[in-house]
Structures are given as C-alpha cells and as structure tokens.
Design an enzyme around this catalytic site. Structure first.
Site, PDB file in Angstrom:
ATOM      1  N   ASN A 189       0.851  -1.200   0.000  1.00  0.00           N
ATOM      2  CA  ASN A 189       0.000   0.000   0.000  1.00  0.00           C
ATOM      3  C   ASN A 189       0.882   1.243   0.000  1.00  0.00           C
ATOM      4  O   ASN A 189       2.108   1.142  -0.003  1.00  0.00           O
ATOM      5  CB  ASN A 189      -0.951  -0.028   1.197  1.00  0.00           C
ATOM      6  N   LYS A 230       8.795 -16.643 -11.372  1.00  0.00           N
ATOM      7  CA  LYS A 230       8.036 -15.521 -11.924  1.00  0.00           C
ATOM      8  C   LYS A 230       6.834 -16.030 -12.737  1.00  0.00           C
ATOM      9  O   LYS A 230       6.989 -16.941 -13.560  1.00  0.00           O
ATOM     10  CB  LYS A 230       8.958 -14.696 -12.824  1.00  0.00           C
ATOM     11  N   PHE A 279      -4.636   3.009  14.672  1.00  0.00           N
ATOM     12  CA  PHE A 279      -4.915   4.036  13.673  1.00  0.00           C
ATOM     13  C   PHE A 279      -6.037   3.525  12.770  1.00  0.00           C
ATOM     14  O   PHE A 279      -6.163   2.307  12.559  1.00  0.00           O
ATOM     15  CB  PHE A 279      -3.669   4.338  12.840  1.00  0.00           C
ATOM     16  N   LYS A 316     -13.767   0.176  14.981  1.00  0.00           N
ATOM     17  CA  LYS A 316     -12.458  -0.486  15.112  1.00  0.00           C
ATOM     18  C   LYS A 316     -11.962  -0.459  16.553  1.00  0.00           C
ATOM     19  O   LYS A 316     -11.364  -1.419  17.046  1.00  0.00           O
ATOM     20  CB  LYS A 316     -11.424   0.201  14.199  1.00  0.00           C
ATOM     21  N   LYS A 360     -11.328  -4.038  18.325  1.00  0.00           N
ATOM     22  CA  LYS A 360      -9.935  -4.407  18.606  1.00  0.00           C
ATOM     23  C   LYS A 360      -9.528  -4.102  20.051  1.00  0.00           C
ATOM     24  O   LYS A 360      -8.356  -4.188  20.401  1.00  0.00           O
ATOM     25  CB  LYS A 360      -9.007  -3.709  17.607  1.00  0.00           C
TER      26      LYS A 360
END
Ligand code: CTP
Length: 399
Positions: free
Chosen positions: A208, A287, A324, A338, A342
């Site tokens: 990301n 690959k 976060f 969240k 969590k």
C-alpha cells in the site's frame, strides 16, 4: 519545534569541523531559534566570523572587551540562554570548562550559563582517548552537561577512529532531545510503522501507499520524551530514528511475530502500520509468465492475522493500546467500530486520499477517539506535531 523561539548559544572552537557548525546554525535558525555564536580566536582561523554573523543575524561574540555593545553582554547572553552547544569542542576548551577557567569569551560566558549545555568533542583519536581529555569529559558529564560522543571514521589527520564531529542534523536532533521534557522516562513504547509487503512471486508484491512518516514521527517523539522505543517497521525510505531499536519486517506475519514478541514488556503500544489484510494464498517461487491468451488474471488471496486485534485480546489493563484508522469514508463511525472490535484505549482516525493528509504527506489531520467516549481534533499540521499531541493524550489518559 522544541528549539522554536529559544535563545541558543552556539560555541565554536578551533577544529577543522568548525565548518559543520555553519550547517548546525542553519538548522537551528530554520527551526526558529534565536542563535548567538561565540567563537574562540582559533575557530576564526577555520571559518570567518562574518559567515556566522550573517546566518545568525546576531553579532558574534569573540572578544569580551572590544567587540560588544555592552561590557556585560556575555552575562546577558548566558542569563537569557535556553541552551548552549559547543560544536566542535576542542580538548583545550573542554579542559578549561571542566576546571572553571574563564580566559576567553566562550569559557567566561559558559561559566554563567545555567541552562542545559551540550558538548560535542571533535579531535584526533589519540587526543580524544587521552586519559586527561576523558577525565575532563567525565567531570562535565558528572556536573550534568550533555556529552555527544564523536563519530568514528577517517579524520582530517588521516587517522581512522573516534573523533569526528557528528553530522549537523544529528547534533540538532540531540539538542531537541535535550530540550524535551522527559515525561516518558521508564516507559517502554512499542510502535509499528510503514506498509507490509506480501509476495505474489519473486518479482511482484501486494502493498500500500504508507510512507511510514507518521509512525516514525511517533517513535522519534517518544524517544525524545525519554521513552525506550522499539519500532517494528515495514519497508520505508526513512532514516532510522536516533536511539530507537528498529526491527525491519516485510510481511504481516513477520510484523505480527515481532509485535507479539515485544508486547509483554511494553507500556504503550501504538500501531500505525498499514497492514495488508490479505495475502496471496499461494505465492509462486518462479516468476508468473504472461499468458498470450489470458485477458483476466485472478490471484487467490487469504486472510492475514489482524495484529492489533490480537494485541487487544492479549493486553493487560496496565498497557495502553493505540490504533490508527485509515479511512476514505465515514471516519468517525468506522474508527469507533475499530476501537470496539480491537479493544483499543484510543484510536487515531485520519482520512486518506488527499495530498496534505494521510499516507505520503508530511502533514496530517487526525481525530483522536478515546474509550471514555471523548474525542479530540488535531488540525492539519506536521506529522511531528501530530505525534507530540497524540503522546500528550496517551500520557493524560494513562494518568
Ligand atoms: N491492523 C493490524 N493488522 C491487520 C490490519 C490492520 O494490526 N491485519 C491495524 C493497523 O495497524 C491499524 C488498525 O489495525 O492500527 C486499523 O487498520 P485499517 O487498515 O484502518 O483497518 P482494518 O482493520 O484493516 O479494516 P479495513 O481495512 O476494513 O478498514
């Protein structure tokens, strides 16, 4: 940030590294400090007074009797100083300071300074290791002054060893640390930062846009506040924070292992990393070749562990857990969900996708939500400042 508007005395003595003091001055000025440079006679043989005068926008003090506007200017400077740095500090100046000798503008002014002082020795290795120099440094350290160890490397005299003045950015960083109140002393802080990387085959991966900047800013801020910081980091292009134990990982599994291995001793856990929720089910060892007749390609994915959730399930009531939430929509609703799911004590929610906030930016706009239902908005500011405000709240909530 910590040197902004502070009155700083920069003592420059006669060593070849005097040129690095120019860059240090520039960094201090850029950060908003008011700097007065004090030079010894020998320092002026290496770098001219004018350079320091122009860059500091202040008169350089070098002679107590002829240069100053007032006969007690050195006392005014010493009294006003929030910090003093001597970089480079020669063996001669170190010896004078250790024994209270005041025979020039620098040593006389330093005798009157009550603010924190940092000495940055720089000299030939044999001189630096000489028992007399070491004894003098010990005296200054015992008296409460900060000694910044020199770097090792090839010195101007061609000797290889300890004695080189550290780079200006490093001295600047340590001056900031010296001026930061130590409200995390005795606390172990575990931070995760950056992206995770999941291999598809030996040349391709899923990851990301996380740059690691927010997590690194938190690690730096916690270290400066006296915390013992461990930073579990995905691949990023950032310099390791000074005085922080950095553990490099790539995958979510590796990050989970390292976070859990360091969990028990941690007092504060701040999970900033952007973790891949899924990874390729069957990463190839060779690959994957392009198929001439294949237009669509699917990669089967499987779930990664939710590290934060696992920590939330295992944490003790003494541990403070911060997550976060990177969101593109419904910031508050998703963040609160969240925090609940969590078992977090606090969640820092930020909208990602704009150029001035979130992943790659140097600034961030964050909303903090706490277990007790309260919240706090941090406006769009530099990530270093966001980090400090976030830590202020952690400390307050921990009581
Ligand atoms: N996190 C984690 N392990 C994961 C995924 C996320 O530890 N496998 C942590 C992140 O480090 C962050 C928090 O959980 O502190 C929220 O991450 P985020 O990507 O915003 O949310 P997700 O839980 O992954 O949910 P979603 O992707 O659906 O928003």
């Amino acid at each position: 940030m910590r040197v902004k508007d502070k009155h700083i005395l920069l003592g420059v003595t006669g060593g070849i590294a005097a040129y690095k003091a120019v860059e240090l001055l520039r960094l201090l000025k850029k950060a908003g400090a008011d700097v007065t440079v004090i030079m010894t006679d020998n320092a002026q043989k290496f770098v001219g007074k004018t350079t320091f005068e122009v860059l500091s926008e202040n008169q350089v003090l070098s002679d107590l009797y002829f240069d100053t506007e007032s006969s007690v200017k050195h006392i005014d400077l010493a009294t006003r100083a929030d910090a003093a740095i001597i970089a480079p500090a020669t063996a001669n100046t170190i010896a004078k300071l250790a024994h209270g000798i005041a025979d020039d503008a620098l040593s006389t002014t330093l005798l009157a300074v009550t603010a924190p002082v940092m000495i940055c020795p720089s000299m030939n290795t044999d001189m630096y290791q000489n028992i007399r120099v070491q004894r003098n440094l010990d005296i200054l350290e015992t008296d409460g002054w900060h000694i910044l160890d020199p770097d090792a490397g090839v010195l101007a005299c061609k000797t290889v060893g300890a004695g080189r003045l550290p780079e200006p950015w490093f001295i600047f960083d340590r001056v900031e640390a010296m001026l930061t109140p130590k409200d995390l002393t005795g606390k172990k802080v575990l931070v995760s930062a950056g992206p995770t990387v999941e291999a598809i085959d030996p040349v391709r991966f899923i990851s990301n846009h996380s740059s690691g900047k927010m997590g690194y800013a938190i690690a730096r801020a916690a270290e400066k506040r006296g915390g013992q910081v461990t930073l579990v980091s995905g691949p990023v292009a950032l310099a390791p924070p000074v005085n922080v134990e950095r553990i490099d990982v790539e995958t979510c599994e590796q990050m989970a292992d390292q976070m859990l291995a360091n969990l028990e001793s941690a007092d504060i856990i701040i999970k900033v990393a952007a973790v891949a929720d899924y990874k390729p089910l069957d990463p190839k060892t060779s690959k994957i070749k392009k198929q001439d007749n294949t237009k669509d390609l699917s990669i089967a994915m499987t779930e990664n562990p939710d590290i934060l959730k696992r920590i939330g399930q295992n944490k003790t009531s003494d541990q403070f857990l911060v997550g976060f939430a990177a969101e593109t929509d419904d910031l508050e609703k998703n963040a609160l969900l969240k925090m609940e799911k969590k078992n977090l004590d606090m969640i820092a929610a930020n909208l990602v996708g704009s150029s001035d906030s979130g992943f790659k930016a140097d600034t961030n706009k964050v909303k903090l939500f706490f277990r007790d239902g309260s919240s706090f908005d941090i406006p769009l500011i530099e990530k270093d400042k966001v980090a400090d405000i976030l830590i202020d709240h952690v400390i307050e909530k921990m009581g």
